[in-house]
Design a protein around this motif. Structure first.
Motif, PDB file in Angstrom:
ATOM      1  N   ALA A 135     -13.155   4.904 -14.209  1.00 49.84           N
ATOM      2  CA  ALA A 135     -11.858   5.574 -14.188  1.00 49.84           C
ATOM      3  C   ALA A 135     -11.351   5.942 -15.593  1.00 49.84           C
ATOM      4  CB  ALA A 135     -10.845   4.713 -13.439  1.00 49.84           C
ATOM      5  N   TRP A 163     -13.349   9.137 -16.447  1.00 46.15           N
ATOM      6  CA  TRP A 163     -13.188  10.331 -15.610  1.00 46.15           C
ATOM      7  C   TRP A 163     -11.739  10.663 -15.311  1.00 46.15           C
ATOM      8  CZ3 TRP A 163     -17.171  13.518 -14.918  1.00 46.15           C
ATOM      9  CH2 TRP A 163     -18.443  13.003 -15.160  1.00 46.15           C
ATOM     10  N   VAL A 164     -10.853   9.687 -15.438  1.00 41.73           N
ATOM     11  CA  VAL A 164      -9.445   9.970 -15.168  1.00 41.73           C
ATOM     12  C   VAL A 164      -8.662  10.081 -16.472  1.00 41.73           C
ATOM     13  CG1 VAL A 164      -7.374   9.161 -13.992  1.00 41.73           C
ATOM     14  CG2 VAL A 164      -9.603   8.795 -12.954  1.00 41.73           C
ATOM     15  N   ARG A 172      -1.016   6.706  -9.319  1.00 38.88           N
ATOM     16  CA  ARG A 172      -2.059   5.696  -9.091  1.00 38.88           C
ATOM     17  C   ARG A 172      -2.707   5.233 -10.380  1.00 38.88           C
ATOM     18  NH1 ARG A 172      -4.158   9.117  -4.036  1.00 38.88           N
ATOM     19  NH2 ARG A 172      -2.952   8.084  -2.408  1.00 38.88           N
ATOM     20  N   ARG A 173      -2.721   6.107 -11.384  1.00 39.22           N
ATOM     21  CA  ARG A 173      -3.260   5.690 -12.683  1.00 39.22           C
ATOM     22  C   ARG A 173      -2.437   4.558 -13.280  1.00 39.22           C
ATOM     23  NH1 ARG A 173      -3.404  11.480 -15.443  1.00 39.22           N
ATOM     24  NH2 ARG A 173      -3.917  12.369 -13.426  1.00 39.22           N
ATOM     25  N   ASP A 199      -1.994  11.086  -7.890  1.00 38.15           N
ATOM     26  CA  ASP A 199      -3.060  10.582  -8.766  1.00 38.15           C
ATOM     27  C   ASP A 199      -2.466  10.065 -10.071  1.00 38.15           C
ATOM     28  OD1 ASP A 199      -5.142  10.979  -7.029  1.00 38.15           O
ATOM     29  OD2 ASP A 199      -5.514  13.037  -7.672  1.00 38.15           O
ATOM     30  N   ASN A 247       1.372   2.567  -3.818  1.00 39.94           N
ATOM     31  CA  ASN A 247       0.479   3.544  -4.472  1.00 39.94           C
ATOM     32  C   ASN A 247      -0.026   4.582  -3.467  1.00 39.94           C
ATOM     33  OD1 ASN A 247      -1.340   2.029  -3.064  1.00 39.94           O
ATOM     34  ND2 ASN A 247      -2.703   1.620  -4.804  1.00 39.94           N
ATOM     35  N   MET A 256      -4.608  -1.848  -8.432  1.00 43.01           N
ATOM     36  CA  MET A 256      -4.600  -2.584  -7.172  1.00 43.01           C
ATOM     37  C   MET A 256      -5.861  -3.435  -7.037  1.00 43.01           C
ATOM     38  SD  MET A 256      -3.716  -1.274  -3.412  1.00 43.01           S
ATOM     39  CE  MET A 256      -2.888  -2.393  -2.329  1.00 43.01           C
ATOM     40  N   ARG A 290     -11.444  -4.217 -13.781  1.00 44.39           N
ATOM     41  CA  ARG A 290     -11.562  -2.779 -13.539  1.00 44.39           C
ATOM     42  C   ARG A 290     -10.186  -2.117 -13.490  1.00 44.39           C
ATOM     43  NH1 ARG A 290     -14.096  -0.657  -7.926  1.00 44.39           N
ATOM     44  NH2 ARG A 290     -12.239  -1.693  -7.115  1.00 44.39           N
ATOM     45  N   SER A 291      -9.247  -2.776 -12.805  1.00 46.09           N
ATOM     46  CA  SER A 291      -7.892  -2.226 -12.746  1.00 46.09           C
ATOM     47  C   SER A 291      -7.235  -2.245 -14.112  1.00 46.09           C
ATOM     48  CB  SER A 291      -7.034  -3.040 -11.781  1.00 46.09           C
ATOM     49  OG  SER A 291      -7.337  -2.673 -10.474  1.00 46.09           O
ATOM     50  N   MET A 332      -7.562   0.552 -16.816  1.00 50.17           N
ATOM     51  CA  MET A 332      -6.717   1.751 -16.776  1.00 50.17           C
ATOM     52  C   MET A 332      -5.377   1.482 -17.452  1.00 50.17           C
ATOM     53  SD  MET A 332      -8.101   4.411 -15.541  1.00 50.17           S
ATOM     54  CE  MET A 332      -6.886   5.522 -14.834  1.00 50.17           C
ATOM     55  N   ARG A 387       0.825  -1.220   0.000  1.00 48.13           N
ATOM     56  CA  ARG A 387       0.000   0.000   0.000  1.00 48.13           C
ATOM     57  C   ARG A 387       0.849   1.256   0.000  1.00 48.13           C
ATOM     58  NH1 ARG A 387      -5.346  -0.628   2.028  1.00 48.13           N
ATOM     59  NH2 ARG A 387      -5.067   1.093   3.463  1.00 48.13           N
ATOM     60  N   LEU A 421      -1.481   4.470  -0.640  1.00 49.74           N
ATOM     61  CA  LEU A 421      -2.650   4.364   0.225  1.00 49.74           C
ATOM     62  C   LEU A 421      -2.180   4.511   1.666  1.00 49.74           C
ATOM     63  CD1 LEU A 421      -4.857   1.535  -1.328  1.00 49.74           C
ATOM     64  CD2 LEU A 421      -5.043   4.009  -1.539  1.00 49.74           C
TER      65      LEU A 421
END
Ligand SMILES: Nc1ncnc2c1ncn2[C@@H]1O[C@H](COP(=O)(O)OP(=O)(O)O)[C@@H](O)[C@H]1O
Ligand SMILES: [Mg+2]
Lengths: 265, 368
Positions: free
Chosen positions: A122, A125-126, A97-98, A94, A69, A102, A170-171, A174, A66, A71
């Motif tokens: 993501a 929006w990212v 993290r892109r 940020d 990235n 994780m 989902r990860s 990105m 953690r 966290l």
């Protein structure tokens, strides 16, 4: 220790490890209050490496990944991802993290969004990807984790194994350069562990750089090119899997291996 | 003793449910006649209803007088309710002192209110994307229609009254206090010390003071702070106070929702690179607000009914109109009729909000 203890039907995967450094951790120290949780961690991860991290509960495995990235914040030492040093600069974090995906023990999917929306959130929006393109990418990765037919369902309607595969997709949407896994199968029923591990093996074969906290020793043998053993906030030992299992150096590793391999059967 | 080993070779057939477990008879049996005490209660309630309802209907409907010019005339005609008071004063109850020739503007604003609300309240209506644009501009439209501008003659807000006034204060208060309440709730959780302290201080101050006090402050004290010569409209001051008051309560309701969010949701959003505001808007608030719907609607209903307090600073809300009506010698003594009428108006509005929130909760349920 015999092969009976570790089910290992598949051959270890071959993978190319480049000499490009992706993650560079030097003299990392972290405290929770007075509690010294990470003690002088040094770790360099090269592109294409698959690292499995094991060790007793509370040894600081989660905290360490953690920190990669952010966290968790570290207090001393240096963590660099892709040449960017992790600091309090929120914009830069940020950005890091892109590039670092994780996967969590408890999936942490967004329950108010469909599977497809979880995957496109993501990128849209990212990464500011157009919706149609994001959905196309998402479907490609859902296909890859073998649940394209669940795209319009909500996470609450899926089994644990399916949810974890969505979390991986989902990860991946990105298109990260590194994937971190924190005990991705420990919250799953035994029959679902396999489906998730298969997806992870597939990912490893594709050349993804992976750091996996896991006690799945069969998986470690098959996928890892390096296994790290942590205890009491330290990296006690690291070695390629064959050496790690057959010839562990420290007593703590031997003790841990004997416990975990016995409890597995 | 050893049990015989039991092995099933065939797959069990699936059967439809037994006939008795569905239908009206079953419902009656389960809910009204399930046990001796339940049967007893059912009959007690039926008896009580029989005592209350027929006489009430007689008074309110069968013996009621709808057309009369005074209470005396009513009571000469029949001994039921004298709804004539409400019929005669109906326009006042609806518009207050809003000029007769301009009332079409209030009507139009009211109709357009539904057009503006529809895309906000329901996500599956056609052309929603375009209608939302109208919803956003509705405050300006309503302002021009109700107060004047673009060639429409000005109507002083002091002439607003009745249901018109209730709806203006209620809708403005509700739509302004929700965003403010969200900001306060987020501020209360902020990492920035100053913001946190300011939000906590604001919330605790507002919650610690009765709304009436704030309304008095609005009607008198604010003038001292304003530069001399500026006359700050009383209605605007009331709107501000009602909004602030409701926002403080909403902030606490929403904070409860925020606290119920597992830290994993924040972590997942962070790990995907979502910045703070996007995390809040796309991940945290949709879930936190959903959990908070019952509390939020509760606050809205409270706000809506609290609008009646403006009577104390001299605004003529429906209760104010009712009071004025009752002090008129032609209609004196009809307080039951007048207050029932006002109560029905408030009940319909609040019950509508309550049903909407129940529907919304079902609609947002995603099966977890
Ligand atoms: N947020 C926290 N605050 C205080 N102590 C923590 C926190 N997170 C973890 N710890 C402690 O740090 C130690 C290491 O935790 P963790 O990294 O989760 O271990 P592991 O993943 O190896 O089981 C544990 O003793 C745990 O109790
Ligand atoms: Mg852990």
């Amino acid at each position: 220790m015999t092969d009976q203890d570790v089910p290992n039907t598949q051959e270890p995967i071959a993978g190319t490890v480049s000499d490009e450094v992706v993650i560079d951790i030097t003299s990392l120290n972290k405290w929770f209050g007075d509690f010294h949780v990470l003690k002088d961690i040094n770790l360099t991860v090269y592109r294409g490496e698959r690292i499995v991290i094991c060790g007793p509960s509370g040894s600081g495995k989660s905290t360490m990944i953690r920190c990669i990235n952010r966290l968790e914040k570290h207090q001393r030492g240096k963590v660099e991802v892709d040449g960017i040093e992790l600091t309090d600069n929120i914009k830069k974090m940020d950005q890091v993290r892109r590039e670092v995906g994780m996967v969590f023990q408890h999936f942490n999917l967004f329950p108010h969004l469909t599977v497809l929306e979880n995957c496109t959130l993501a990128p849209i929006w990212v990464r500011r990807m157009p919706r149609a393109e994001a959905e196309e990418t998402a479907m490609r990765y859902l296909d890859r984790v073998k649940i394209p037919e669940q795209a319009s369902k909500y996470p609450g309607q899926l089994s644990g194994g399916q949810q974890q595969r969505v979390a991986i997709a989902r990860s991946l949407c990105m298109e990260p350069r590194v994937m971190l896994f924190d005990e991705p199968t420990s919250a799953l029923d035994p029959e679902m562990i396999k489906e998730v591990l298969e997806v992870m093996v597939d990912l490893a074969e594709s050349g993804m750089t992976m750091l996996v906290v896991s006690h799945e020793m069969g998986f470690a043998r098959q996928v890892a090119n390096r296994i790290i053993f942590m205890d009491d906030g330290q990296i006690v030992e690291q070695a390629p899997p064959t050496e790690f299992f057959q010839n562990p150096k420290s007593d703590r590793t031997k003790l841990f291996l004997s416990q975990i391999l016995h409890s597995e059967t | 003793m050893e049990r015989p080993l039991h092995i099933v070779h065939e797959k069990a057939r699936t059967l439809p449910p037994p006939a008795m477990s569905v239908g009206l008879v079953r419902w009656l049996k389960d809910n009204l006649f399930s046990s001796a005490s339940n049967i007893f209660l059912t009959f007690v309630v039926i008896y009580l209803l029989w005592l209350i309802i027929p006489p009430f209907l007689e008074w309110a409907v069968f013996d009621a007088v709808w057309n009369a010019t005074s209470r005396a005339e009513c009571w000469d005609t029949a001994d039921g309710a004298c709804w004539a008071v409400v019929v005669t004063r109906f326009d006042q109850f609806v518009y207050g002192d809003y000029p007769k020739s301009e009332r079409w503007r209030a009507n139009l604003a009211f109709i357009l209110l539904f057009v503006a609300l529809a895309p906000v309240l329901f996500d599956r209506i056609p052309w929603r994307r375009y209608l939302v644009g109208f919803s956003i501009s509705y405050p300006v439209v309503a302002y021009i229609l109700l107060i004047g501008g673009l060639g429409l003659p000005e109507v002083e807000t002091a002439r607003f009254g009745g249901f018109l006034l209730t709806i203006v204060i209620g809708i403005t208060g509700i739509s302004a206090s929700l965003p403010l309440g969200i900001l306060l709730a987020l501020g209360r959780q902020s990492d920035l010390f100053i913001i946190r302290v300011l939000c906590v201080a604001f919330i605790e101050f507002i919650r610690g003071v009765p709304l009436i006090t704030l309304l008095f402050v609005a009607s008198t004290l604010l003038n001292y702070f304003m530069p001399p010569g500026t006359s700050f409209n009383l209605l605007v001051r009331v709107l501000i106070m009602v909004t602030l008051f409701s926002a403080a309560y909403l902030a606490e309701v929403i904070r409860g929702g925020l606290q119920a969010m597992p830290s994993g949701q924040y972590e997942a959003a962070k790990s995907l690179g979502l910045p703070y505001w996007k995390t809040m808007r796309l991940v945290i608030l949709p879930q936190a607000l959903k959990i908070s719907i019952p509390g939020i609607v509760n606050s809205f209903i409270a706000l809506y009914k609290d609008t009646t307090l403006v009577i104390i600073i001299g605004l003529l809300d429906p209760l104010g109109i009712g009071k004025a009506t009752l002090s008129d010698t032609t209609w004196q003594g009809l307080s039951t009729e007048v207050y029932i009428f006002v109560a029905i108006f408030f009940f319909l509005c609040c019950f509508g909000m309550s049903r909407y929130s129940a529907w919304l909760e079902r609609r947002l349920h995603t099966g977890h």
